[in-house]
Design a protein around this motif. Sequence first.
Motif, PDB file in Angstrom:
ATOM      1  N   ARG A  24       0.451  -0.886   0.122  1.00 52.71           N
ATOM      2  CA  ARG A  24       0.381   0.100  -0.491  1.00 52.71           C
ATOM      3  C   ARG A  24       0.829   1.571  -0.151  1.00 52.71           C
ATOM      4  O   ARG A  24       0.752   2.116  -0.633  1.00 52.71           O
ATOM      5  CB  ARG A  24      -1.202   0.078   0.807  1.00 52.71           C
ATOM      6  CG  ARG A  24      -2.464  -0.653   0.756  1.00 52.71           C
ATOM      7  CD  ARG A  24      -3.560  -0.819   1.822  1.00 52.71           C
ATOM      8  NE  ARG A  24      -4.634  -2.099   1.110  1.00 52.71           N
ATOM      9  CZ  ARG A  24      -4.942  -2.506   2.221  1.00 52.71           C
ATOM     10  NH1 ARG A  24      -4.741  -2.881   3.185  1.00 52.71           N
ATOM     11  NH2 ARG A  24      -6.559  -3.040   1.432  1.00 52.71           N
ATOM     12  N   GLU A  25       1.573   1.301   0.754  1.00 50.95           N
ATOM     13  CA  GLU A  25       2.677   2.289   0.979  1.00 50.95           C
ATOM     14  C   GLU A  25       3.521   2.699  -0.801  1.00 50.95           C
ATOM     15  O   GLU A  25       3.248   3.734  -1.174  1.00 50.95           O
ATOM     16  CB  GLU A  25       4.284   1.615   2.118  1.00 50.95           C
ATOM     17  CG  GLU A  25       3.282   2.039   3.150  1.00 50.95           C
ATOM     18  CD  GLU A  25       4.531   2.118   3.810  1.00 50.95           C
ATOM     19  OE1 GLU A  25       6.029   1.921   3.584  1.00 50.95           O
ATOM     20  OE2 GLU A  25       4.338   2.127   5.571  1.00 50.95           O
ATOM     21  N   GLN A  26       4.033   1.016  -1.507  1.00 55.59           N
ATOM     22  CA  GLN A  26       4.165   1.599  -2.790  1.00 55.59           C
ATOM     23  C   GLN A  26       3.117   2.042  -3.872  1.00 55.59           C
ATOM     24  O   GLN A  26       3.520   2.827  -4.537  1.00 55.59           O
ATOM     25  CB  GLN A  26       4.789   0.459  -3.158  1.00 55.59           C
ATOM     26  CG  GLN A  26       5.720   0.090  -5.121  1.00 55.59           C
ATOM     27  CD  GLN A  26       5.900  -1.571  -5.107  1.00 55.59           C
ATOM     28  OE1 GLN A  26       6.160  -1.997  -4.384  1.00 55.59           O
ATOM     29  NE2 GLN A  26       6.162  -1.447  -6.354  1.00 55.59           N
ATOM     30  N   CYS A  27       2.302   2.247  -3.436  1.00 54.08           N
ATOM     31  CA  CYS A  27       1.498   1.980  -4.495  1.00 54.08           C
ATOM     32  C   CYS A  27       1.165   3.582  -3.757  1.00 54.08           C
ATOM     33  O   CYS A  27       0.762   4.092  -4.969  1.00 54.08           O
ATOM     34  CB  CYS A  27      -0.463   1.460  -3.881  1.00 54.08           C
ATOM     35  SG  CYS A  27      -1.850   2.806  -4.626  1.00 54.08           S
ATOM     36  N   ALA A  28       0.736   4.139  -2.814  1.00 55.82           N
ATOM     37  CA  ALA A  28       1.116   5.864  -2.385  1.00 55.82           C
ATOM     38  C   ALA A  28       2.184   6.517  -2.634  1.00 55.82           C
ATOM     39  O   ALA A  28       1.594   7.151  -3.726  1.00 55.82           O
ATOM     40  CB  ALA A  28       0.721   5.768  -0.933  1.00 55.82           C
ATOM     41  N   GLN A  29       3.244   6.042  -2.959  1.00 56.12           N
ATOM     42  CA  GLN A  29       4.231   6.570  -3.696  1.00 56.12           C
ATOM     43  C   GLN A  29       4.424   6.581  -5.544  1.00 56.12           C
ATOM     44  O   GLN A  29       4.101   8.050  -5.729  1.00 56.12           O
ATOM     45  CB  GLN A  29       5.177   5.233  -3.031  1.00 56.12           C
ATOM     46  CG  GLN A  29       5.882   5.646  -1.908  1.00 56.12           C
ATOM     47  CD  GLN A  29       7.290   5.131  -1.178  1.00 56.12           C
ATOM     48  OE1 GLN A  29       7.681   4.470  -2.069  1.00 56.12           O
ATOM     49  NE2 GLN A  29       7.769   5.355  -0.632  1.00 56.12           N
ATOM     50  N   ALA A  30       3.589   5.301  -5.666  1.00 52.52           N
ATOM     51  CA  ALA A  30       3.641   5.719  -7.107  1.00 52.52           C
ATOM     52  C   ALA A  30       2.593   6.312  -7.818  1.00 52.52           C
ATOM     53  O   ALA A  30       2.647   7.026  -8.341  1.00 52.52           O
ATOM     54  CB  ALA A  30       2.932   3.662  -7.910  1.00 52.52           C
ATOM     55  N   ASN A  31       1.358   6.616  -6.863  1.00 48.40           N
ATOM     56  CA  ASN A  31       0.395   7.478  -7.697  1.00 48.40           C
ATOM     57  C   ASN A  31       0.978   9.179  -7.234  1.00 48.40           C
ATOM     58  O   ASN A  31       0.475   9.678  -7.552  1.00 48.40           O
ATOM     59  CB  ASN A  31      -1.099   7.208  -5.941  1.00 48.40           C
ATOM     60  CG  ASN A  31      -2.042   6.399  -6.594  1.00 48.40           C
ATOM     61  OD1 ASN A  31      -2.020   5.945  -7.844  1.00 48.40           O
ATOM     62  ND2 ASN A  31      -2.632   5.426  -5.883  1.00 48.40           N
ATOM     63  N   GLY A  32       1.835   9.172  -5.825  1.00 47.32           N
ATOM     64  CA  GLY A  32       2.805  10.597  -6.002  1.00 47.32           C
ATOM     65  C   GLY A  32       2.967  11.406  -7.150  1.00 47.32           C
ATOM     66  O   GLY A  32       2.915  12.107  -7.499  1.00 47.32           O
ATOM     67  N   GLY A  33       3.985   9.675  -7.160  1.00 50.21           N
ATOM     68  CA  GLY A  33       4.445   9.815  -8.639  1.00 50.21           C
ATOM     69  C   GLY A  33       3.921  10.649  -9.908  1.00 50.21           C
ATOM     70  O   GLY A  33       3.924  11.433 -10.971  1.00 50.21           O
TER      71      GLY A  33
END
Length: 106
Positions: free
Chosen positions: A90-99
Amino acid sequence: MRVPCLALLALVLAGCPKNVDRVAGTDDSEIDAAAARLEELRLQEQSEELNCPARCEVATQTCAVTEELCALVEAHPDRTDLPPRCVQAREQCAQANGGCERCRNG
């Protein structure tokens, strides 16, 4: 004569392959496959050569795989080793969405 026949029958039955459902084993392999896919997507996301639409597509894929992984994790509430994998995804998903958002707004 009866004892040797029973012994032979026991040996034959013991040697027959049994169809055993290994739900946890299957889920473990699916979780591992999802984690491997997330790692591939993380490496893609870190590429400096991604244009904004590609970066956002990677984010979409990352979050889809995250949901698959977390659904598998939630199917095993008794396993304390699995929730951290969902949290990390979920943290990776949030980071990807942030990018994705940064490139859209930047």
